[in-house]
Design a protein around this motif. Structure first.
Motif, mmCIF file in Angstrom:
data_model
loop_
_atom_site.group_PDB
_atom_site.id
_atom_site.type_symbol
_atom_site.label_atom_id
_atom_site.label_comp_id
_atom_site.label_asym_id
_atom_site.label_seq_id
_atom_site.Cartn_x
_atom_site.Cartn_y
_atom_site.Cartn_z
ATOM 1 N N VAL A 1 0.780 -1.178 -0.158
ATOM 2 C CA VAL A 1 -0.161 0.115 0.228
ATOM 3 C C VAL A 1 0.780 1.256 0.176
ATOM 4 O O VAL A 1 0.725 2.201 -0.866
ATOM 5 N N SER A 2 1.711 1.187 0.868
ATOM 6 C CA SER A 2 2.714 2.459 1.079
ATOM 7 C C SER A 2 3.513 2.589 -0.139
ATOM 8 O O SER A 2 3.502 3.934 -0.517
ATOM 9 N N GLY A 3 3.874 1.965 -0.842
ATOM 10 C CA GLY A 3 4.707 2.097 -2.067
ATOM 11 C C GLY A 3 3.705 2.327 -3.366
ATOM 12 O O GLY A 3 4.294 3.529 -3.983
ATOM 13 N N LYS A 4 2.607 2.023 -3.388
ATOM 14 C CA LYS A 4 1.665 2.525 -4.301
ATOM 15 C C LYS A 4 1.361 4.114 -3.976
ATOM 16 O O LYS A 4 1.215 5.049 -4.765
ATOM 17 N N VAL A 5 1.082 4.427 -2.828
ATOM 18 C CA VAL A 5 0.593 5.677 -2.275
ATOM 19 C C VAL A 5 1.798 6.727 -2.567
ATOM 20 O O VAL A 5 1.733 7.879 -2.975
ATOM 21 N N ILE A 6 3.276 6.153 -2.427
ATOM 22 C CA ILE A 6 4.391 6.999 -2.857
ATOM 23 C C ILE A 6 4.326 7.125 -4.271
ATOM 24 O O ILE A 6 4.666 8.393 -4.846
ATOM 25 N N LEU A 7 3.943 6.287 -4.956
ATOM 26 C CA LEU A 7 4.097 6.415 -6.556
ATOM 27 C C LEU A 7 2.837 7.239 -7.082
ATOM 28 O O LEU A 7 3.073 8.207 -8.038
ATOM 29 N N ILE A 8 1.709 7.123 -6.472
ATOM 30 C CA ILE A 8 0.624 8.131 -6.883
ATOM 31 C C ILE A 8 1.068 9.611 -6.355
ATOM 32 O O ILE A 8 0.599 10.398 -7.173
ATOM 33 N N GLY A 9 1.667 9.641 -5.297
ATOM 34 C CA GLY A 9 2.167 11.091 -4.902
ATOM 35 C C GLY A 9 2.983 11.758 -5.723
ATOM 36 O O GLY A 9 2.846 12.818 -6.102
ATOM 37 N N LEU A 10 4.075 10.967 -6.092
ATOM 38 C CA LEU A 10 5.040 11.191 -7.016
ATOM 39 C C LEU A 10 4.290 11.754 -8.563
ATOM 40 O O LEU A 10 4.580 12.603 -9.201
ATOM 41 N N GLY A 11 3.577 10.679 -8.821
ATOM 42 C CA GLY A 11 2.775 11.036 -10.374
ATOM 43 C C GLY A 11 1.707 12.165 -9.949
ATOM 44 O O GLY A 11 1.815 13.050 -11.010
ATOM 45 N N ALA A 12 1.283 12.453 -9.010
ATOM 46 C CA ALA A 12 0.262 13.683 -8.790
ATOM 47 C C ALA A 12 1.430 14.994 -8.906
ATOM 48 O O ALA A 12 0.713 16.003 -9.344
ATOM 49 N N ALA A 13 2.295 15.003 -8.241
ATOM 50 C CA ALA A 13 3.372 16.206 -8.435
ATOM 51 C C ALA A 13 3.824 16.466 -9.788
ATOM 52 O O ALA A 13 3.870 17.623 -10.314
ATOM 53 N N GLY A 14 4.134 15.338 -10.374
ATOM 54 C CA GLY A 14 4.481 15.619 -11.730
ATOM 55 C C GLY A 14 3.439 16.340 -12.577
ATOM 56 O O GLY A 14 3.537 17.161 -13.276
ATOM 57 N N VAL A 15 2.117 15.690 -12.274
ATOM 58 C CA VAL A 15 0.924 16.098 -12.966
ATOM 59 C C VAL A 15 0.804 17.696 -12.876
ATOM 60 O O VAL A 15 0.473 18.473 -13.718
ATOM 61 N N MET A 16 0.763 17.887 -11.661
ATOM 62 C CA MET A 16 0.821 19.536 -11.379
ATOM 63 C C MET A 16 1.823 20.301 -11.920
ATOM 64 O O MET A 16 1.516 21.291 -12.113
ATOM 65 N N VAL A 17 3.081 19.939 -11.735
ATOM 66 C CA VAL A 17 4.228 20.688 -12.589
ATOM 67 C C VAL A 17 3.789 20.975 -14.087
ATOM 68 O O VAL A 17 3.767 21.887 -14.550
ATOM 69 N N PHE A 18 3.229 19.827 -14.682
ATOM 70 C CA PHE A 18 2.956 19.839 -16.172
ATOM 71 C C PHE A 18 1.565 21.038 -16.272
ATOM 72 O O PHE A 18 1.683 21.876 -17.177
ATOM 73 N N PHE A 19 0.902 20.704 -15.277
ATOM 74 C CA PHE A 19 -0.448 21.480 -15.585
ATOM 75 C C PHE A 19 -0.181 23.035 -15.118
ATOM 76 O O PHE A 19 -0.794 23.901 -15.873
ATOM 77 N N VAL A 20 0.165 23.387 -14.226
ATOM 78 C CA VAL A 20 0.343 24.669 -13.678
ATOM 79 C C VAL A 20 1.384 25.645 -14.613
ATOM 80 O O VAL A 20 1.119 26.663 -14.950
ATOM 81 N N THR A 21 2.290 24.852 -14.946
ATOM 82 C CA THR A 21 3.288 25.442 -16.247
ATOM 83 C C THR A 21 2.642 25.667 -17.521
ATOM 84 O O THR A 21 2.606 26.834 -18.211
ATOM 85 N N ALA A 22 1.657 24.770 -17.861
ATOM 86 C CA ALA A 22 0.760 25.059 -19.252
ATOM 87 C C ALA A 22 -0.134 26.443 -18.798
ATOM 88 O O ALA A 22 0.001 27.120 -19.958
ATOM 89 N N LEU A 23 -0.721 26.330 -17.678
ATOM 90 C CA LEU A 23 -1.407 27.551 -17.283
ATOM 91 C C LEU A 23 -0.857 28.937 -17.366
ATOM 92 O O LEU A 23 -1.441 29.837 -18.074
ATOM 93 N N THR A 24 0.514 28.736 -16.973
ATOM 94 C CA THR A 24 1.290 30.069 -17.104
ATOM 95 C C THR A 24 1.597 30.366 -18.548
ATOM 96 O O THR A 24 1.906 31.597 -19.031
ATOM 97 N N LYS A 25 1.429 29.528 -19.287
ATOM 98 C CA LYS A 25 1.967 29.632 -20.682
ATOM 99 C C LYS A 25 0.832 29.871 -21.758
ATOM 100 O O LYS A 25 0.931 30.408 -23.105
ATOM 101 N N GLY A 26 -0.402 29.443 -21.247
ATOM 102 C CA GLY A 26 -1.586 29.537 -22.351
ATOM 103 C C GLY A 26 -2.743 30.136 -21.508
ATOM 104 O O GLY A 26 -2.638 30.255 -20.647
ATOM 105 N N PRO A 27 -3.775 30.294 -22.381
ATOM 106 C CA PRO A 27 -4.892 30.785 -21.850
ATOM 107 C C PRO A 27 -5.933 29.779 -21.101
ATOM 108 O O PRO A 27 -5.918 28.658 -21.670
#
Length: 140
Positions: free
Chosen positions: A65-91
């Motif tokens: 369980v903890s390994g999956k939670v860590i991977l999900i957390g890392l994935g969520a962080a990566g998603v946020m980096v891509f998303f908020v960066t896209a928001l700063t560059k586009g409408p």
């Protein structure tokens, strides 16, 4: 409350959160702001899960369980980096709907390929229209 209402309420709240990120763009490092927002979110969710839902934090301790939670957390962080960066560059009027469209289509493909879910012909027609909408938005 049915899952449909939960999706509608959650999607509306998500749009407001995304507006917040867009408004922060250029004023502060939006990735840093997102990390702060995710920290507040994590604490809030932890309190909700343990207090309101009365879930035991000990259920996160087993390695599988903890390994999956860590991977999900890392994935969520990566998603946020891509998303908020896209928001700063586009409408936001294009970035957010296009993001949602790609997210939805990816979820459908994962459901079909990995979970053996079978959308109806009507749902597949809707997916086709969604793809057309994504192409039109991307050319926006």
């Amino acid at each position: 409350m049915t899952w449909v209402y939960l999706v509608l309420i959650g999607a509306a709240a998500n749009a407001l959160v995304n507006l917040g990120y867009k408004l922060l763009g250029g004023k502060v490092d939006v990735v840093l702001a997102a990390s702060g927002a995710m920290l507040v979110s994590a604490i809030t969710l932890f309190i909700y899960a343990t207090w309101w839902r009365q879930s035991s934090p000990l259920s996160l301790l087993p390695a599988e369980v903890s390994g999956k939670v860590i991977l999900i957390g890392l994935g969520a962080a990566g998603v946020m980096v891509f998303f908020v960066t896209a928001l700063t560059k586009g409408p936001i009027s294009l970035v957010d709907p296009l993001w949602a469209c790609v997210y939805a289509l990816t979820s459908v493909l994962i459901g079909m390929a990995l979970l053996a879910e079978a959308p109806s012909a009507m749902a597949l027609t809707g997916i086709g229209l969604y793809i057309l909408g994504a192409v039109l938005m991307a050319r926006g």
